[in-house]
Design a protein around this motif. Structure first.
Motif, PDB file in Angstrom:
ATOM      1  N   PHE A 107       0.826  -1.206   0.000  1.00 52.54           N
ATOM      2  CA  PHE A 107       0.000   0.000   0.000  1.00 52.54           C
ATOM      3  C   PHE A 107       0.862   1.258   0.000  1.00 52.54           C
ATOM      4  N   ALA A 108       1.918   1.282   0.815  1.00 47.36           N
ATOM      5  CA  ALA A 108       2.786   2.462   0.885  1.00 47.36           C
ATOM      6  C   ALA A 108       3.433   2.755  -0.463  1.00 47.36           C
ATOM      7  N   ILE A 109       3.913   1.706  -1.114  1.00 47.72           N
ATOM      8  CA  ILE A 109       4.572   1.880  -2.412  1.00 47.72           C
ATOM      9  C   ILE A 109       3.558   2.320  -3.465  1.00 47.72           C
ATOM     10  N   LEU A 110       2.386   1.687  -3.463  1.00 40.65           N
ATOM     11  CA  LEU A 110       1.347   2.027  -4.435  1.00 40.65           C
ATOM     12  C   LEU A 110       0.848   3.456  -4.234  1.00 40.65           C
ATOM     13  N   ALA A 111       0.592   3.831  -2.980  1.00 43.73           N
ATOM     14  CA  ALA A 111       0.084   5.173  -2.687  1.00 43.73           C
ATOM     15  C   ALA A 111       1.083   6.237  -3.108  1.00 43.73           C
ATOM     16  N   ARG A 112       2.342   5.986  -2.833  1.00 42.04           N
ATOM     17  CA  ARG A 112       3.379   6.955  -3.214  1.00 42.04           C
ATOM     18  C   ARG A 112       3.418   7.153  -4.726  1.00 42.04           C
ATOM     19  N   GLU A 113       3.313   6.056  -5.481  1.00 39.81           N
ATOM     20  CA  GLU A 113       3.372   6.170  -6.940  1.00 39.81           C
ATOM     21  C   GLU A 113       2.175   6.958  -7.477  1.00 39.81           C
ATOM     22  N   PHE A 114       0.990   6.697  -6.936  1.00 36.90           N
ATOM     23  CA  PHE A 114      -0.189   7.447  -7.370  1.00 36.90           C
ATOM     24  C   PHE A 114      -0.041   8.935  -7.053  1.00 36.90           C
ATOM     25  N   LEU A 115       0.414   9.240  -5.847  1.00 29.38           N
ATOM     26  CA  LEU A 115       0.513  10.632  -5.420  1.00 29.38           C
ATOM     27  C   LEU A 115       1.574  11.390  -6.218  1.00 29.38           C
ATOM     28  N   VAL A 116       2.718  10.771  -6.417  1.00 29.31           N
ATOM     29  CA  VAL A 116       3.784  11.436  -7.175  1.00 29.31           C
ATOM     30  C   VAL A 116       3.384  11.582  -8.641  1.00 29.31           C
ATOM     31  N   SER A 117       2.714  10.591  -9.206  1.00 31.30           N
ATOM     32  CA  SER A 117       2.237  10.703 -10.592  1.00 31.30           C
ATOM     33  C   SER A 117       1.236  11.849 -10.723  1.00 31.30           C
ATOM     34  N   ALA A 118       0.331  11.977  -9.733  1.00 29.81           N
ATOM     35  CA  ALA A 118      -0.625  13.085  -9.746  1.00 29.81           C
ATOM     36  C   ALA A 118       0.093  14.424  -9.627  1.00 29.81           C
ATOM     37  N   ILE A 130       8.998  17.789 -13.092  1.00 34.27           N
ATOM     38  CA  ILE A 130       9.591  17.337 -11.836  1.00 34.27           C
ATOM     39  C   ILE A 130      10.483  16.138 -12.143  1.00 34.27           C
ATOM     40  N   ALA A 131      11.776  16.355 -12.055  1.00 34.03           N
ATOM     41  CA  ALA A 131      12.732  15.295 -12.370  1.00 34.03           C
ATOM     42  C   ALA A 131      12.858  14.329 -11.195  1.00 34.03           C
ATOM     43  N   ALA A 132      13.274  13.116 -11.511  1.00 37.92           N
ATOM     44  CA  ALA A 132      13.486  12.114 -10.465  1.00 37.92           C
ATOM     45  C   ALA A 132      14.668  12.518  -9.603  1.00 37.92           C
ATOM     46  N   GLY A 133      14.498  12.417  -8.290  1.00 36.21           N
ATOM     47  CA  GLY A 133      15.566  12.746  -7.361  1.00 36.21           C
ATOM     48  C   GLY A 133      16.378  11.524  -6.986  1.00 36.21           C
ATOM     49  N   ASN A 134      17.458  11.747  -6.240  1.00 35.59           N
ATOM     50  CA  ASN A 134      18.325  10.637  -5.846  1.00 35.59           C
ATOM     51  C   ASN A 134      17.604   9.658  -4.925  1.00 35.59           C
ATOM     52  N   LEU A 135      16.748  10.178  -4.031  1.00 34.61           N
ATOM     53  CA  LEU A 135      16.001   9.284  -3.142  1.00 34.61           C
ATOM     54  C   LEU A 135      15.059   8.387  -3.944  1.00 34.61           C
ATOM     55  N   ALA A 185      10.122   8.554   2.267  1.00 35.64           N
ATOM     56  CA  ALA A 185      11.015   9.717   2.300  1.00 35.64           C
ATOM     57  C   ALA A 185      11.061  10.429   0.951  1.00 35.64           C
ATOM     58  N   SER A 186      11.137   9.655  -0.131  1.00 40.48           N
ATOM     59  CA  SER A 186      11.207  10.276  -1.453  1.00 40.48           C
ATOM     60  C   SER A 186       9.888  10.945  -1.806  1.00 40.48           C
ATOM     61  N   GLY A 187       8.770  10.343  -1.378  1.00 42.07           N
ATOM     62  CA  GLY A 187       7.473  10.972  -1.620  1.00 42.07           C
ATOM     63  C   GLY A 187       7.354  12.304  -0.910  1.00 42.07           C
ATOM     64  N   VAL A 188       7.795  12.338   0.349  1.00 42.12           N
ATOM     65  CA  VAL A 188       7.781  13.589   1.107  1.00 42.12           C
ATOM     66  C   VAL A 188       8.689  14.628   0.435  1.00 42.12           C
ATOM     67  N   GLN A 189       9.848  14.167  -0.030  1.00 39.77           N
ATOM     68  CA  GLN A 189      10.781  15.082  -0.696  1.00 39.77           C
ATOM     69  C   GLN A 189      10.177  15.672  -1.965  1.00 39.77           C
ATOM     70  N   PHE A 191       7.023  16.181  -2.686  1.00 38.15           N
ATOM     71  CA  PHE A 191       5.977  17.151  -2.372  1.00 38.15           C
ATOM     72  C   PHE A 191       6.548  18.406  -1.712  1.00 38.15           C
ATOM     73  N   TRP A 192       7.601  18.251  -0.927  1.00 35.18           N
ATOM     74  CA  TRP A 192       8.223  19.430  -0.322  1.00 35.18           C
ATOM     75  C   TRP A 192       8.864  20.310  -1.392  1.00 35.18           C
ATOM     76  N   ASN A 193       9.597  19.692  -2.297  1.00 33.45           N
ATOM     77  CA  ASN A 193      10.275  20.455  -3.354  1.00 33.45           C
ATOM     78  C   ASN A 193       9.281  21.082  -4.328  1.00 33.45           C
ATOM     79  N   ALA A 194       8.091  20.467  -4.459  1.00 26.95           N
ATOM     80  CA  ALA A 194       7.085  20.977  -5.403  1.00 26.95           C
ATOM     81  C   ALA A 194       5.889  21.577  -4.689  1.00 26.95           C
ATOM     82  N   ARG A 195       6.096  22.018  -3.450  1.00 26.64           N
ATOM     83  CA  ARG A 195       4.970  22.563  -2.687  1.00 26.64           C
ATOM     84  C   ARG A 195       4.378  23.804  -3.339  1.00 26.64           C
ATOM     85  N   HIS A 196       5.200  24.544  -4.098  1.00 25.45           N
ATOM     86  CA  HIS A 196       4.673  25.723  -4.796  1.00 25.45           C
ATOM     87  C   HIS A 196       3.703  25.324  -5.890  1.00 25.45           C
TER      88      HIS A 196
END
Length: 201
Positions: A107-118, A130-135, A185-189, A191-196
């Motif tokens: 669920f955590a992996i699936l939710a992160r992929e949906f949220l980042v894709s959105a 939004i480019a892929a980050g190191n995390l 961690a990467s999901g949080v990163q 959204f933080w970097n793209a909060r604007h």
């Protein structure tokens, strides 16, 4: 970089082959499973393990081909991440069915992929990429290795007549914990970097 050959570049062909072979991996992995009281088929277990590892390795191959040959295409940018997600989730769903991974990890992996894709779609609407980050890259690599270890465990169990290699299963579990941590961690990163992008009026 210049593009050559339309969408059917070497990198895109590799990506398409990866997508086309995912159902074959699922068929082999499903056929290799043991019935109650029996050991799994070692030939099918070896084939599914080898095919998964080969498909996972092509994740790096198609990207290398696209960059080195100057054949980066919009089609490749669209299909490559989809191919990665299909491979990961096809394997995870099979492992979940066999109770080797927990539902919360999936669920955590699936939710992160949906949220980042959105998030990426929203950014695209606003003209940003939004480019892929190191995390995120580390998350993908650790997840693929962890899943490989699970299928290596299933292979060892079939060769040892139903007794899995304990250290290999432990390594797979430990790597999956790291993968889930990197996923969050990467999901949080992202959204933080793209909060604007998210909170833009």
């Amino acid at each position: 970089m210049a593009r050559r050959g339309g969408i059917w570049t070497a990198a895109n062909v590799v990506t398409c082959v990866r997508v086309a072979l995912i159902p074959l991996f699922m068929v082999l992995a499903t056929a290799a499973r043991a019935d109650a009281g029996t050991s799994s088929d070692p030939v099918l277990a070896a084939a599914s393990f080898a095919l998964y590892v080969a498909l996972a390795l092509t994740d790096k191959l198609d990207g290398h081909l696209a960059r080195s040959r100057g054949e980066v295409t919009d089609f490749g940018k669209f299909l490559d991440p989809i191919a990665d997600k299909l491979l990961v989730f096809s394997a995870l769903l099979l492992l979940l069915e066999q109770q080797l991974v927990g539902v919360w990890a999936v669920f955590a992996i699936l939710a992160r992929e949906f949220l980042v894709s959105a998030l990426r779609m929203l950014a695209g609407v606003q003209g940003e990429v939004i480019a892929a980050g190191n995390l995120g890259k580390a998350k993908t690599a650790v997840t693929l290795v962890s899943i490989s270890c699970y299928y290596a465990t299933l292979l060892s169990a079939s060769l040892l007549l139903g007794t899995p290699t304990t250290w290999l299963l432990g390594a797979a579990d430990a790597l999956m914990i790291v993968a889930v941590a990197l996923t969050v961690a990467s999901g949080v990163q992202y959204f933080w970097n793209a909060r604007h992008v998210v909170f833009r009026a």
